[in-house]
Design an enzyme around this catalytic site. Structure first.
Site, PDB file in Angstrom:
ATOM      1  N   GLU A 166      -9.699   2.901  -5.332  1.00 27.78           N
ATOM      2  CA  GLU A 166      -9.289   4.265  -4.968  1.00 27.78           C
ATOM      3  C   GLU A 166      -8.030   4.726  -5.715  1.00 27.78           C
ATOM      4  OE1 GLU A 166     -10.813   4.662  -0.431  1.00 27.78           O
ATOM      5  OE2 GLU A 166      -9.045   3.407  -0.694  1.00 27.78           O
ATOM      6  N   TRP A 173     -16.957  -3.798  -1.769  1.00 29.32           N
ATOM      7  CA  TRP A 173     -16.703  -3.179  -0.458  1.00 29.32           C
ATOM      8  C   TRP A 173     -17.491  -1.895  -0.252  1.00 29.32           C
ATOM      9  CZ3 TRP A 173     -13.928   1.478   0.720  1.00 29.32           C
ATOM     10  CH2 TRP A 173     -13.376   2.139  -0.390  1.00 29.32           C
ATOM     11  N   HIS A 222      -2.705   3.156  -4.553  1.00 23.71           N
ATOM     12  CA  HIS A 222      -2.198   2.605  -3.278  1.00 23.71           C
ATOM     13  C   HIS A 222      -0.789   2.035  -3.467  1.00 23.71           C
ATOM     14  CE1 HIS A 222      -5.785   2.864  -0.645  1.00 23.71           C
ATOM     15  NE2 HIS A 222      -6.480   2.719  -1.762  1.00 23.71           N
ATOM     16  N   ASP A 274     -12.656  -2.667  11.176  1.00 21.85           N
ATOM     17  CA  ASP A 274     -11.917  -1.526  11.737  1.00 21.85           C
ATOM     18  C   ASP A 274     -12.898  -0.460  12.240  1.00 21.85           C
ATOM     19  OD1 ASP A 274     -12.766  -0.874   9.167  1.00 21.85           O
ATOM     20  OD2 ASP A 274     -10.911   0.149   8.595  1.00 21.85           O
ATOM     21  N   ASP A 312       0.854  -1.192   0.000  1.00 22.48           N
ATOM     22  CA  ASP A 312       0.000   0.000   0.000  1.00 22.48           C
ATOM     23  C   ASP A 312       0.885   1.235   0.000  1.00 22.48           C
ATOM     24  OD1 ASP A 312      -2.325   1.758   0.428  1.00 22.48           O
ATOM     25  OD2 ASP A 312      -3.326  -0.110   0.970  1.00 22.48           O
TER      26      ASP A 312
HETATM   27  C1  ACM Z   1     -10.809  -0.360   0.489  1.00 25.62           C
HETATM   28  O1  ACM Z   1     -11.267  -0.341   1.645  1.00 25.62           O
HETATM   29  N1  ACM Z   1     -10.173   0.696  -0.008  1.00 25.62           N
HETATM   30  C2  ACM Z   1     -10.954  -1.523  -0.348  1.00 25.62           C
END
Ligand code: ACM
Ligand code: ZN
Length: 559
Positions: free
Chosen positions: A354, A420, A290, A447, A210
């Site tokens: 993203e 997601w 990422h 989380d 990431d």
């Molecule tokens: C993510 O939570 N960006 C997959």
């Protein structure tokens, strides 16, 4: 008569015959709560007890099950300091575990039947995974401490009897762990795999790269770990963006270097550890976004050429891989070649989420690629990127899976989708006949907070995702038709670690929500019952205590 049939006939004529073959009920006539999570498909509780001692034998007529039997013996040695003798035929006296296969193979490799009386535990499983899950059920029924009996003080484990027919509801029973934002040692990752094992998960999604850290050794590109696995400091708490969306001067940093990575030997060890527990490790190598940690090491694969530093704050970097540069694809294919050698999984996770388009919009090479390939916009450029990587992965006999952004600009022809941002992406992909793993933020992001009383909770990313929501989740959307439903492989819980600074917090966020998710993924929907789950979870807390897990205790009325 085949030998197995003959033996089965003998076994069935023994005292427990009266129990076997009857209709299965969720609970028999005994009132004792069996500490089983996930609750099996069919359970009939019995009044008998099986007393397992060092004299108990394991009758193993088919050596294909030897690895699972060795696992059980190792478990007994580690937890009770004895193991069982393995013999090929029924013993003349004494009790035993009998392990066999059904006469007809039907491809249900995760199913098992377990029939019990005071003389025998009869396991019938077609596949090694099925027997392994049968052993996990047995392990959950074992008392936490052995007792002693007789003048010689023989160790004994008193196991309540039940007849169980079991099979999972879904094929993809996943848990994810982000080891980029914070790094967890190989030993900690193995402990995490132990929790998956306990709850009959079969997939570990290992988030290895990431913006904030590259965690996997790649021999051809040593700077990925030399530079990309390190960051010079780490933001404390949540970034406070200013009005222009820039990082605030009020942000505070822990000004010491942070880093870590897994060598290829570490990775092999973790993959083998998981494999022995019938868990597939799916690695995630993020692209095109990422990726700042990789670009800090190899800036030539970005649009601007850098220089960059591994991200020290949370959020998403605007700098991504350049899609106009052929050498970027060569770089990624070389990395993936090493990744494929380390991970035998059918699916390789390529991220895809993203990825800001700002750099691509301003990059002459990316714009030329769009012109050459007749791509209308940057979403289609993302599709070009993912499809090109998919072709490479497919050429090696594997499949890609990506976050639901890979639907933008068109879905790569063979891709599986991890939904997601809610369930819409998963629904769209299933309608297009692509495999789907459901992991919507609510309730699959572990989380998020587990209690509304945030003051009593460790800092979390936000949101409220309590145990009962996780338990109530149905991964198969009602809007899908009969055929489309088959594309829902299952679901997964995700543990992102921006605010999870150590492994004890990983345990707290994952447990017991992981236990609740296991029942969503394994137990038939009409057998789920949150009240009963809570009762069983209270018994399980003792297992978690024994495993030294720092689990959240809201379900027993504590913070
Ligand atoms: C993510 O939570 N960006 C997959
Ligand atoms: Zn570019």
């Amino acid at each position: 008569m085949k030998k197995t049939l003959l033996i089965l006939a003998i076994l069935l004529s023994l005292p427990f015959k009266k129990e076997w073959g009857g209709a299965f009920a969720q609970n028999g006539n005994t009132s004792k709560v069996l500490p089983l999570i996930p609750w099996p498909k069919e359970v009939k509780q019995l009044d008998d007890e099986f007393v397992l001692t060092p004299a108990t034998k394991i009758v193993l007529s088919n050596t294909k099950f030897k690895p699972e039997v060795d696992y059980l013996n190792n478990y007994l040695i580690s937890n009770y300091s004895f193991e069982l003798q393995i013999i090929p035929d029924l013993p003349k006296d004494g009790n035993y575990l009998y392990i066999t296969q059904p006469d007809f193979e039907r491809g249900f490799t995760e199913n098992y039947d377990l029939m019990m009386n005071q003389n025998q535990l009869l396991f019938i499983a077609e596949g090694n995974a099925g027997l392994f899950y049968g052993f996990q059920t047995l392990i959950q029924l074992m008392p936490l401490e052995k007792t002693s009996a007789g003048v010689l003080g023989t160790a004994e484990l008193r196991i309540p009897c039940a007849d169980i027919k079991d099979s999972p509801r879904y094929n993809w029973r996943g848990m994810h762990l982000d080891c980029s934002r914070h790094f967890f040692s190989k030993e900690e990752v193995k402990k995490y795999i132990d929790y998956l094992t306990l709850y009959k998960f079969n997939t570990f999604h290992w988030h290895l790269t990431d913006d904030q850290g590259w965690r996997i050794e790649i021999k051809q590109y040593p700077l990925l770990t030399k530079i990309g696995s390190q960051r010079k400091e780490t933001i404390i708490g949540k970034p406070k963006w200013d009005k222009q969306g820039n990082p605030s001067k009020d942000d505070k940093y822990d000004v010491k270097p942070y880093g870590g990575f897994y060598t290829q030997e570490d990775i092999k060890e973790v993959v083998a550890y998981a494999q022995a527990r019938h868990i597939t490790v799916v690695p995630e190598i993020e692209m095109p976004g990422h990726s700042l940690a990789a670009l800090a090491a190899y800036p030539q694969y970005s649009c601007t050429g850098g220089p960059f530093e591994t991200y020290t704050k949370w959020g998403v970097s605007d700098d991504v891989y350049c899609a106009g540069n052929d050498s970027t694809f060569q770089f990624l294919e070389n990395i993936l070649t090493e990744v494929l050698d380390l991970f035998p999984s059918k699916y390789i996770h390529i991220g895809g989420d993203e990825a800001p388009r700002d750099r691509w919009k301003a990059c002459a090479k990316c714009q030329k690629r769009m012109t050459d390939e007749k791509l209308k916009n940057e979403n289609e450029l993302q599709n070009y990127f993912i499809t090109r990587i998919e072709k490479f992965i497919n050429s090696k006999g594997r499949q890609i899976i990506g976050w639901d952004e890979i639907l933008e600009g068109g879905l790569a022809p063979n891709a599986a989708v991890m939904s997601w941002r809610g369930t819409d992406g998963g629904i769209a992909a299933a309608k297009l006949k692509h495999p789907v793993v459901m992991t919507p933020g609510k309730p699959c992001y572990f989380d998020h907070y587990q209690s509304k009383n945030k003051a009593d909770e460790p800092l979390a990313i936000g949101g409220f995702n309590p145990l009962d929501s996780v338990y109530a989740y149905n991964p198969t959307p009602k809007v899908l038709s009969g055929e489309e439903i088959n594309f829902i492989l299952g679901a997964q819980g995700n543990v992102w670690t921006e605010y999870i600074t150590d492994f004890s917090k990983v345990q707290y966020m994952a447990m017991p929500r992981m236990a609740a998710l296991s029942e969503t993924l394994w137990t038939p929907a009409d057998k789920k019952d949150f009240k009963k789950f809570n009762e069983r979870l209270k018994l399980h807390s003792k297992i978690l205590d024994k495993m030294k897990v720092n689990y959240a205790k809201h379900f027993i009325g504590k913070k």
